[in-house]
Design an enzyme around this catalytic site. Sequence first.
Site, short mmCIF file in Angstrom:
data_model
loop_
_atom_site.label_atom_id
_atom_site.label_comp_id
_atom_site.label_asym_id
_atom_site.label_seq_id
_atom_site.Cartn_x
_atom_site.Cartn_y
_atom_site.Cartn_z
CB SER A 180 -4.04 -8.92 6.25
OG SER A 180 -5.17 -7.91 6.29
CG ASP A 382 -11.02 -13.52 4.83
OD1 ASP A 382 -11.78 -12.47 5.65
OD2 ASP A 382 -9.97 -12.98 4.44
CG HIS A 435 -8.48 -11.42 7.35
ND1 HIS A 435 -8.55 -11.34 6.15
CD2 HIS A 435 -7.95 -10.27 7.73
CE1 HIS A 435 -7.77 -10.27 5.70
NE2 HIS A 435 -7.35 -9.68 6.60
#
Length: 458
Positions: A180, A382, A435
């Site tokens: 991320s 994601d 994600h």
Amino acid sequence: MYWLLIFIVIICFHASTSTLTSNSSAGRVEYLPGFQGPLPFYLETGYVGVDENEDVQLFYYFIRSESDPDHDPVMLWLTGGPGCSSISGLLYENGPIKFEDTHYNGSLPTLVSTPNSWTKIASIIFLDLPVGTGFSYARTAQASHSTDIQLCDQAYEFMRKWFESHPEFVSNPFYIGGDSYSGVPVPIITSLISDGNEVGNKPYINLKGYVLGNPLTFPEESNYQIRFANGMGLISDELYKSLFRTCRGEYRSEYISTSNAGCLQNIELYQKCIDGIEQPHVLEPYCGDPREFLILPTQERLKEQRPLSKYECRMYRTQLVYYWINEASVREALHIRKGTITEWIRCSSDLNFTITLNDVRPYHQKLSMKGYRSLVYSGDHDMLIPHHSTQAWVKDLNYSVIDQWRSWKHNEQIAGYTESYSNMMTFATVKGGGHTAPEYKPEECVVMFKRWISYQPL
């Protein structure tokens, strides 16, 4: 007088060779409340002081490789956010323990071993960074403020001091990993270590490369969300074509002219279509805006749990860590300094943190030119940082393909798709991943990591 001169020489020599000395503190953790019996792996926690006067105290969890720690790689792992504790990675992604998947009964949550830990094949340092994240804290008001550049400098200083106090690992292959938001600092930290090695900084760190999952990389990332939404059937082909025509491929609100009525109208239709979609994994139940949930005090956050959340909402299942880590017995076991962090927060939204960099593609280019290995993977469900955007910047590096797009398998089933390039970069998708891909597909991700870290094709 002669002995006085010798004493002065010794003191001066010690000062010149110990510029990295720190009031670091570390201790082994053999038992954890909630886990039955002694831990079946080596866990160490501690603090390393960095920055001027060591006013920034960075907290870490170190898990020694469960295979061959004398030779296996060492990896620094940073969780995203910015402001999410690295225990998110340890307990929910690639660590050796996790919370038991049972209905919470009000007692201390139970921890169990997981077979899908990356520590089976590598030693991992899970670091709380930037300052104010997890159990990392500042000793002065000024030190509590940081930027993304300071984060990277502090991570480099941390690693030099950590290796100085753990010299037995200095010769091991070293990697940096994260997901991320960590897509921003990881390549910068990797570059800092590389540059430091080249100018002779000690200790020399045996840097080999880096690992990134669904990484934030460049400003235009969000433009690919609309392409993803169309590919997943969340918006129609007609709306997608109309969006592209009226907005000319630029969908960020700050770049859309108020006079472009067609684009604005299409963006509104798009927002209606995705309202109620769980963007970290578009196939999972929608549980509300996680940002609104995370800013609630702990007790309010626990009251907010709905019946659905107990079984289906991943965002609420991760709240078990609050019941666990804020217990006095747990803090004592983890060697947390008393009076430093009153209420631990998994993902802090109240950091004194300034973002100054939003495009790290030049760092990837620099590291590619130096020949460092890299694994970049994307959970393919994601929507926050879709695999389309990651593929786009990887291809923009303009290196030739040496292993063309193909499936990679686990247990004779397709686990994702991969492509490798002449700059020693491997891109891979994780089929069905979200994600934070190891959280959703732990078995597939540990297989992917094991093959790559062992220099095997996926």
